[in-house]
Design a protein around this motif. Structure first.
Motif, mmCIF file in Angstrom:
data_model
loop_
_atom_site.group_PDB
_atom_site.id
_atom_site.type_symbol
_atom_site.label_atom_id
_atom_site.label_comp_id
_atom_site.label_asym_id
_atom_site.label_seq_id
_atom_site.Cartn_x
_atom_site.Cartn_y
_atom_site.Cartn_z
ATOM 1 N N ALA A 66 28.711 36.238 41.919
ATOM 2 C CA ALA A 66 28.392 34.813 41.765
ATOM 3 C C ALA A 66 28.719 34.288 40.369
ATOM 4 N N GLY A 67 29.113 35.186 39.461
ATOM 5 C CA GLY A 67 29.468 34.759 38.108
ATOM 6 C C GLY A 67 28.306 34.690 37.158
ATOM 7 N N CYS A 68 27.284 35.503 37.408
ATOM 8 C CA CYS A 68 26.149 35.531 36.499
ATOM 9 C C CYS A 68 25.564 36.931 36.437
ATOM 10 N N SER A 69 24.383 37.060 35.841
ATOM 11 C CA SER A 69 23.776 38.375 35.657
ATOM 12 C C SER A 69 22.252 38.225 35.681
ATOM 13 N N PHE A 70 21.576 39.335 35.455
ATOM 14 C CA PHE A 70 20.112 39.274 35.393
ATOM 15 C C PHE A 70 19.645 38.355 34.262
ATOM 16 N N ALA A 71 20.440 38.154 33.245
ATOM 17 C CA ALA A 71 20.069 37.260 32.149
ATOM 18 C C ALA A 71 19.882 35.822 32.639
ATOM 19 N N ASP A 72 20.453 35.495 33.789
ATOM 20 C CA ASP A 72 20.365 34.144 34.347
ATOM 21 C C ASP A 72 19.237 33.981 35.368
ATOM 22 N N VAL A 73 18.506 35.045 35.653
ATOM 23 C CA VAL A 73 17.453 35.002 36.669
ATOM 24 C C VAL A 73 16.249 34.218 36.144
ATOM 25 N N VAL A 74 15.808 33.248 36.955
ATOM 26 C CA VAL A 74 14.656 32.426 36.579
ATOM 27 C C VAL A 74 13.442 32.694 37.462
ATOM 28 N N ARG A 75 13.651 33.353 38.623
ATOM 29 C CA ARG A 75 12.564 33.588 39.566
ATOM 30 C C ARG A 75 12.827 34.909 40.285
ATOM 31 N N VAL A 76 11.780 35.723 40.419
ATOM 32 C CA VAL A 76 11.870 36.969 41.177
ATOM 33 C C VAL A 76 10.635 37.095 42.070
ATOM 34 N N ARG A 77 10.861 37.601 43.273
ATOM 35 C CA ARG A 77 9.751 37.881 44.197
ATOM 36 C C ARG A 77 9.878 39.333 44.645
ATOM 37 N N TYR A 78 8.765 40.038 44.540
ATOM 38 C CA TYR A 78 8.686 41.427 44.977
ATOM 39 C C TYR A 78 7.826 41.461 46.224
ATOM 40 N N MET A 79 8.290 42.143 47.259
ATOM 41 C CA MET A 79 7.537 42.266 48.503
ATOM 42 C C MET A 79 7.393 43.747 48.826
ATOM 43 N N LEU A 80 6.157 44.192 48.995
ATOM 44 C CA LEU A 80 5.884 45.600 49.272
ATOM 45 C C LEU A 80 4.808 45.725 50.333
ATOM 46 N N PRO A 81 4.962 46.655 51.269
ATOM 47 C CA PRO A 81 3.893 46.897 52.238
ATOM 48 C C PRO A 81 2.662 47.558 51.601
ATOM 49 N N ASP A 82 2.876 48.376 50.584
ATOM 50 C CA ASP A 82 1.783 49.115 49.950
ATOM 51 C C ASP A 82 1.679 48.711 48.480
ATOM 52 N N PRO A 83 0.616 48.008 48.087
ATOM 53 C CA PRO A 83 0.512 47.560 46.695
ATOM 54 C C PRO A 83 0.500 48.717 45.692
ATOM 55 N N ALA A 84 0.102 49.903 46.107
ATOM 56 C CA ALA A 84 0.094 51.058 45.201
ATOM 57 C C ALA A 84 1.508 51.472 44.799
ATOM 58 N N ASP A 85 2.519 51.037 45.553
ATOM 59 C CA ASP A 85 3.910 51.372 45.220
ATOM 60 C C ASP A 85 4.471 50.513 44.089
ATOM 61 N N PHE A 86 3.793 49.424 43.737
ATOM 62 C CA PHE A 86 4.362 48.497 42.756
ATOM 63 C C PHE A 86 4.399 49.096 41.347
ATOM 64 N N GLU A 87 3.305 49.621 40.884
ATOM 65 C CA GLU A 87 3.252 50.120 39.507
ATOM 66 C C GLU A 87 4.286 51.206 39.203
ATOM 67 N N PRO A 88 4.541 52.158 40.094
ATOM 68 C CA PRO A 88 5.584 53.148 39.781
ATOM 69 C C PRO A 88 6.967 52.522 39.551
ATOM 70 N N CYS A 89 7.182 51.316 40.078
ATOM 71 C CA CYS A 89 8.472 50.631 39.922
ATOM 72 C C CYS A 89 8.604 49.892 38.595
ATOM 73 N N TRP A 90 7.499 49.669 37.899
ATOM 74 C CA TRP A 90 7.530 48.835 36.702
ATOM 75 C C TRP A 90 8.591 49.246 35.681
ATOM 76 N N PRO A 91 8.769 50.520 35.363
ATOM 77 C CA PRO A 91 9.805 50.852 34.375
ATOM 78 C C PRO A 91 11.212 50.418 34.804
ATOM 79 N N VAL A 92 11.520 50.560 36.086
ATOM 80 C CA VAL A 92 12.832 50.126 36.586
ATOM 81 C C VAL A 92 12.939 48.612 36.504
ATOM 82 N N LEU A 93 11.913 47.911 36.945
ATOM 83 C CA LEU A 93 11.927 46.452 36.914
ATOM 84 C C LEU A 93 12.054 45.946 35.482
ATOM 85 N N HIS A 94 11.341 46.586 34.573
ATOM 86 C CA HIS A 94 11.398 46.190 33.167
ATOM 87 C C HIS A 94 12.796 46.393 32.587
ATOM 88 N N ARG A 95 13.454 47.469 32.981
ATOM 89 C CA ARG A 95 14.806 47.741 32.459
ATOM 90 C C ARG A 95 15.773 46.613 32.817
#
Length: 130
Positions: A66-95
């Motif tokens: 599309a001609g852009c990158s994560f630097a252009d992201v203004v909104r993100v939505r995370y959807m998970l069936p198990d809320p306990a799975d979210f925290e282990p993902c934080w380092p990847v999401l932060h990167r």
């Protein structure tokens, strides 16, 4: 006049369901909810962190097309069936998004395939004329 362009990842889901991986509408890029499937092989890891990494890799490909990158992201939505799975993902999401710090929402909900443990969608705003 707004220019609208559809982006496909090659996922079989896009053809079967009838949607695009992303839609470029003027300077806005709307990336569909993206799961941890590797679309080349149509496989998915059982590991939540690997799924998050694959989600973001799939999204990165759509943003690049599309001609852009994560630097252009203004909104993100995370959807998970198990809320306990979210925290282990934080380092990847932060990167990928830690410096960008878009507006974010995390939803606990069912996903269409029990192998899917996370789905991520983003909205980006490209520099005008990009």
């Amino acid at each position: 006049m707004t220019t609208r362009r559809l982006i496909s990842s090659g996922s079989t889901f896009e053809q079967e369901v009838g949607y695009s991986r992303a839609v470029v509408d003027g300077d806005w890029v709307h990336v569909s909810g993206t799961t941890g499937f590797d679309y080349r092989s149509m496989t998915i890891s059982d590991d939540i962190v690997e799924q998050a990494e694959q989600c973001l890799s799939n999204i990165a490909s759509a943003l690049e097309e599309a001609g852009c990158s994560f630097a252009d992201v203004v909104r993100v939505r995370y959807m998970l069936p198990d809320p306990a799975d979210f925290e282990p993902c934080w380092p990847v999401l932060h990167r990928y998004l830690g410096d960008v710090r878009p507006a974010a929402t995390m939803l606990v909900c069912g996903l269409s395939d029990p192998r899917m443990r996370i789905e991520i969608e983003v909205t980006a705003h490209r520099a005008p004329g990009a």
